[in-house]
Write an enzyme that holds these catalytic residues in place. Structure first.
Site, mmCIF file in Angstrom:
data_model
loop_
_atom_site.group_PDB
_atom_site.id
_atom_site.type_symbol
_atom_site.label_atom_id
_atom_site.label_comp_id
_atom_site.label_asym_id
_atom_site.label_seq_id
_atom_site.Cartn_x
_atom_site.Cartn_y
_atom_site.Cartn_z
ATOM 1 N N GLU A 163 54.395 21.847 -46.965
ATOM 2 C CA GLU A 163 54.933 20.556 -46.573
ATOM 3 C C GLU A 163 54.701 20.402 -45.075
ATOM 4 O OE1 GLU A 163 59.176 18.132 -46.338
ATOM 5 O OE2 GLU A 163 59.063 20.245 -45.836
ATOM 6 N N ASN A 168 61.522 28.574 -43.072
ATOM 7 C CA ASN A 168 61.701 28.182 -41.679
ATOM 8 C C ASN A 168 63.074 28.621 -41.160
ATOM 9 O OD1 ASN A 168 61.224 26.475 -39.195
ATOM 10 N ND2 ASN A 168 63.037 25.478 -40.048
ATOM 11 N N ASP A 187 67.270 28.471 -37.597
ATOM 12 C CA ASP A 187 65.846 28.826 -37.693
ATOM 13 C C ASP A 187 65.652 30.334 -37.581
ATOM 14 O OD1 ASP A 187 65.519 26.013 -37.531
ATOM 15 O OD2 ASP A 187 63.500 26.332 -36.718
ATOM 16 N N HIS A 198 57.202 23.887 -38.854
ATOM 17 C CA HIS A 198 58.297 24.156 -37.916
ATOM 18 C C HIS A 198 58.594 25.643 -37.760
ATOM 19 C CE1 HIS A 198 58.886 19.916 -37.705
ATOM 20 N NE2 HIS A 198 59.165 19.821 -38.994
ATOM 21 N N ASP A 209 58.344 24.994 -47.595
ATOM 22 C CA ASP A 209 59.146 23.952 -46.964
ATOM 23 C C ASP A 209 58.940 23.986 -45.442
ATOM 24 O OD1 ASP A 209 61.371 21.991 -47.213
ATOM 25 O OD2 ASP A 209 62.460 23.454 -46.005
#
Ligand SMILES: [Ca+2]
Length: 521
Positions: free
Chosen positions: A269, A130, A201, A236, A232
């Site tokens: 996740e 991410n 990000d 997002h 992970d």
């Protein structure tokens, strides 16, 4: 001549003995589970096993403990991030192609993967895609130079852009970061970070960045032979208001990774409720079941079943409609949560009950390192990631010491070496239930049918495949229960497992406090 003959006979005898041992093992522990439907063990490398005495757990230490994990019945290992990174937790990567020198070298890791595979243990690496770390050369260059070729690998906005004001206020379950847009000294542009300013990000609207990410994944699969990735912060990748882009990204990522390893295992996740989690199953065939972990903890703490099993069945039925082959990755707690032993107020019977539930309910269970020896830990995060206890401290050659443990000390946790010898230890409790599960098709692959028992402290359910059906009954309470066995359950009369002092009669089942029985037909 005689010598050769003697050697030949000895060899023959050894072969026969070897064969017998094999047969004996096959009879005593036939393993029907096949990873990823077996048990996976999550390791924080820094705290697991320190081979060279510098206080930091390392890859060589882990390699020397593979026999321990094999003996526990583990078939997969999830390793928390190991790439170079300035932080102790290493979720801010500065080089995606190497191993942190504290942990060892790339060659050490290749040896580890090879040794794990020899023991039929798969290796899953944490992949933090991410964001990169702020010390990654891409970001260092992008920050210093607005014309950097890496500038567009990250997300920027002008200080007058209204979004830099608005989204800074949102917080969610997996991040308490309130400042999403980060100011840069001497610049009118801010960069976006979901988690913290040290974790800028990555910009997945940039096709060049996407190519870089594919290259990274393929490197670890092809060169190092890892079996898959734990992804992970999988929800997002794109901003929260673009969930469809997130779902599609993982479909694309999976198809690229399959080019390097057609059996690649991807587990995401997605820390959210099941309705948000479900659409991710299209690209990520395995997802962590956060709901179940907290549901088990609640049931154990309140000493009542509530709707634990009916809820689990509902989640499974729902996810199955999205992806019939999905892997329901169940767990009690992970490296981001209060350790289960602390979550049940250090009550050993309850920690054991939580394990018994996890290992008899459907799913592919994940165990967080140290759970099996009753390690304790509460926030802040470093204290839920304390060093594993192999032996008493004075003689423990593998104990990491990078942190002074606050919760898991020689005073609060019995080191594993001593637990191995104690048949009532939590370690042997875990080992017994893992073995029971691994040896049973019904417990490993079966569906779940909750059984109403007219006693709120009992959690009872059937687990069934076409060929096998078992009945599991847990007494979650601190009171003994004598249960009249209803007629429709009388066909379950073979004791596959029973807690100490529980007893199955013709018409009655005696269940001491915090006990479990597993019955077959
Ligand atoms: Ca070390």
């Amino acid at each position: 001549m005689i010598n050769i003959f003697v050697k030949y006979v000895m060899l023959l005898v050894l072969l026969i003995i070897g064969l017998d041992i094999e047969i004996l093992n096959a009879q005593t522990s036939p393993n029907v589970s096949k990873w990823p439907r077996g048990v996976t063990y999550e390791i924080f490398v820094q705290s697991f096993a320190d081979s060279d005495g510098d206080g930091i757990g390392d890859i060589k230490g882990m390699t020397s403990k593979l026999d321990y994990l094999e003996d526990l019945g583990v078939e997969g290992i999830w390793l928390m991030p190991m790439n170079p990174s300035p932080s102790y937790h290493k979720y801010d990567v500065s080089d995606y192609y190497d191993i942190h020198p504290d942990y060892g070298t790339l060659d050490d890791f290749k040896t580890f993967v090879n040794e794990a595979h020899k023991r039929n243990i798969k290796v899953v690496m944490d992949m933090v895609l991410n964001h990169s770390g702020s010390r990654h050369p891409w970001f260092v260059d992008a920050l210093a130079n607005e014309n950097s070729p890496y500038r567009d690998y990250y997300v920027w906005a002008h200080k007058d852009d209204p979004q830099t004001q608005i989204s800074g206020k949102i917080i969610s379950g997996d991040s308490n970061n309130r400042t999403r847009w980060n100011k840069v000294e001497g610049s009118d542009y801010l960069y976006y970070s979901y988690f913290s300013r040290n974790m800028p990000d990555l910009n997945y609207d940039n096709p060049k960045l996407r190519e870089e990410v594919f290259k990274i994944g393929k490197f670890w699969l092809s060169e190092v032979k890892v079996d898959g990735f734990r992804l992970d912060a999988a929800r997002h990748i794109f901003p929260d208001d673009r969930p469809t882009d997130n779902h599609n990204w993982w479909v694309q990522f999976q198809s690229e990774m399959k080019k390097a390893n057609k059996d690649v295992y991807l587990i995401g996740e997605v820390w959210a409720s099941s309705d948000i989690v479900a659409p991710y199953l299209k690209g990520l065939p395995a997802l962590f079941n956060f709901d179940m972990g907290s549901a088990i903890t609640t049931a154990v703490n309140e000493e009542r079943e509530g709707d634990l099993t009916t809820n689990h069945k509902e989640i499974i039925d729902y996810y199955t409609t999205v992806n019939p082959d999905y892997i329901d990755a169940t767990f009690l707690t992970n490296h981001d949560q209060v350790r289960i032993m602390s979550a049940v107020n250090n009550t050993m019977d309850k920690a054991k009950m939580a394990a018994a539930l996890l290992l008899t309910l459907p799913g592919s269970p994940y165990i967080y390192y140290g759970e099996e020896i009753g390690m304790q830990g509460k926030k802040p995060d470093p204290n839920i990631r304390e060093p594993f206890l192999w032996q008493r401290k004075e003689s423990d050659n593998y104990r990491a010491s990078w942190i002074d443990p606050k919760y898991s000390t020689d005073q609060s946790v019995i080191p594993v070496e001593e637990q191995l010898e104690d048949e009532n230890s939590i370690y042997n409790h875990y080992k017994t239930f893992i073995k029971l599960r691994n040896g049973s098709n019904a417990l490993t692959y079966g569906d779940i049918e909750p059984v109403a028992m007219n006693n709120p402290a009992l959690s009872a359910f059937k687990r069934s495949t076409e060929d096998e059906s078992v009945l599991v009954i847990h007494n979650l309470s601190n009171q003994e229960i004598n249960l009249n066995i209803p007629d429709f359950l009388k066909e379950f009369k073979n004791e596959l497992y029973k807690s100490k002092d529980s007893n199955l009669g013709t018409n009655e089942l005696h269940l001491p406090a915090y006990s479990t029985v597993v019955l077959g037909k």
